[in-house]
Design a protein around this motif. Sequence first.
Motif, short mmCIF file in Angstrom:
data_model
loop_
_atom_site.label_atom_id
_atom_site.label_comp_id
_atom_site.label_asym_id
_atom_site.label_seq_id
_atom_site.Cartn_x
_atom_site.Cartn_y
_atom_site.Cartn_z
N ILE B 7 0.79 -1.10 -0.31
CA ILE B 7 -0.09 0.14 0.07
C ILE B 7 1.02 1.19 0.07
N LYS B 8 0.61 2.02 -0.78
CA LYS B 8 1.49 3.14 -1.12
C LYS B 8 0.61 4.52 -1.43
N LYS B 9 1.09 5.61 -0.76
CA LYS B 9 0.59 6.85 -1.08
C LYS B 9 1.40 7.27 -2.30
N SER B 10 0.65 7.59 -3.24
CA SER B 10 1.43 7.91 -4.56
C SER B 10 2.02 9.23 -4.59
N LEU B 11 3.37 9.07 -5.15
CA LEU B 11 4.21 10.30 -5.33
C LEU B 11 4.20 10.81 -6.46
N ASP B 12 3.36 10.20 -7.36
CA ASP B 12 3.19 10.71 -8.86
C ASP B 12 2.26 12.01 -8.63
N ALA B 13 2.87 13.02 -9.22
CA ALA B 13 1.98 14.23 -9.05
C ALA B 13 0.73 14.31 -9.69
N ALA B 14 0.54 13.54 -10.92
CA ALA B 14 -0.68 13.27 -11.79
C ALA B 14 -1.56 12.77 -10.94
N ARG B 15 -1.34 11.78 -10.10
CA ARG B 15 -2.42 11.05 -9.37
C ARG B 15 -2.68 11.72 -7.99
N PHE B 16 -2.14 12.98 -7.81
CA PHE B 16 -2.67 13.64 -6.47
C PHE B 16 -2.35 12.82 -5.22
N ASP B 17 -3.60 12.76 -4.40
CA ASP B 17 -3.27 12.12 -3.07
C ASP B 17 -3.87 10.64 -3.19
N ALA B 18 -4.11 10.29 -4.29
CA ALA B 18 -4.50 8.79 -4.17
C ALA B 18 -3.46 7.60 -3.57
N VAL B 19 -4.51 6.69 -3.32
CA VAL B 19 -3.35 5.57 -2.49
C VAL B 19 -3.33 4.60 -3.55
N THR B 20 -2.38 3.97 -3.65
CA THR B 20 -2.15 2.80 -4.53
C THR B 20 -2.06 1.71 -4.03
N VAL B 21 -2.62 0.53 -4.22
CA VAL B 21 -2.48 -1.07 -3.61
C VAL B 21 -2.23 -1.74 -4.77
N GLU B 22 -0.80 -2.12 -4.64
CA GLU B 22 -0.28 -3.26 -5.56
C GLU B 22 -0.55 -4.73 -4.84
N LEU B 23 -1.33 -5.50 -5.92
CA LEU B 23 -1.46 -6.71 -5.29
C LEU B 23 -0.91 -7.54 -6.33
N THR B 24 0.00 -8.83 -5.76
CA THR B 24 0.63 -9.76 -6.53
C THR B 24 0.26 -11.23 -5.82
N GLY B 25 -0.03 -12.02 -6.93
CA GLY B 25 -0.16 -13.52 -6.42
C GLY B 25 -1.57 -13.79 -6.76
N SER B 26 -2.17 -14.18 -5.53
CA SER B 26 -3.57 -14.98 -5.57
C SER B 26 -4.60 -14.01 -4.70
N LEU B 27 -5.74 -13.47 -5.06
CA LEU B 27 -6.55 -12.91 -4.10
C LEU B 27 -7.87 -13.85 -4.33
N ASP B 28 -8.04 -14.83 -3.20
CA ASP B 28 -8.96 -15.89 -3.23
C ASP B 28 -9.34 -15.89 -1.81
N THR B 29 -10.35 -17.20 -1.62
CA THR B 29 -11.04 -17.12 -0.39
C THR B 29 -9.95 -17.48 0.86
#
Lengths: 139, 128
Positions: B7-29
């Motif tokens: 979970i990252k607070k975006s440093l990209d100016a174009a994305r303003f204060d959006a939070v980015t959530v990077e998911l890797t692998g398997s999102l399952d039960t």
Amino acid sequence: MKSLELQAIPEEVMHCVDQLRAYGREHGIDDKALFGLSLALEECGANIVHHACGGQAHEKFRVSFQRTADAVVIELRDRGPAFDPTSAAARELDDADGERPPGGWGIHLVRHYMDEVHYAREGGENVLRLVKRLQSATT
Amino acid sequence: MPLDIQIKKSLDAARFDAVTVELTGSLDTATAPELERQLAPVLDTPVTDLIFDLAGLEFISSAGLRVFANARKTLKARSGQAAFVNMRPQIQEVFEIIKSLPGVGIFKSFAEMDEYLAARQARHKGGA
């Protein structure tokens, strides 16, 4: 054919999915078909854990999978109360108001990725049989 | 297959204060409850926009989609939104199947990042 007896917990469902992936790769199932099979098994297994076994980890369920000449067949068996997910799905979807996630998503995905979904109550067990036909069948 | 959650607070100016959530692998039960736990404190902040970067996501089931749907609902209540980017074709197909169900309004706006950013930018300028 591969058969597994599993505890009714989510981690065991995913253990079973891992076993299916390994089995599928050994038996020449392509990645696209294997994704659908994995998803169908995950949804049906999760359904058993949450509904048939009521979240009771000591409950057990059984899964087998088999590659035939032209298909992969997955069978899930549990001893929970009679529950036919194939008939419950439509009702749950009808209740959706567009924002609340309905419980029918899982079975809908299963139907999409599988060619056949059969439910039967046999000798006190729920038996769910999933069939995925393979497009370029080799023996 | 486990799930890695960044979970990252975006440093990209174009994305303003959006939070980015990077998911890797398997999102399952088995892994969806952990994502829900990690998102809860983020959603407790005044954040309005979440970007889920799914470049590394290899598997998703309805358990994962429910976590996304709940997050989106929370954000929508404060005029924010959830965006889903860099989906692999197999993951996108799962989204499409659920999106096509009658009465499901949940993932109507999951698509294009450009469109999302344009809307954000317009809103940002308008509010400045």
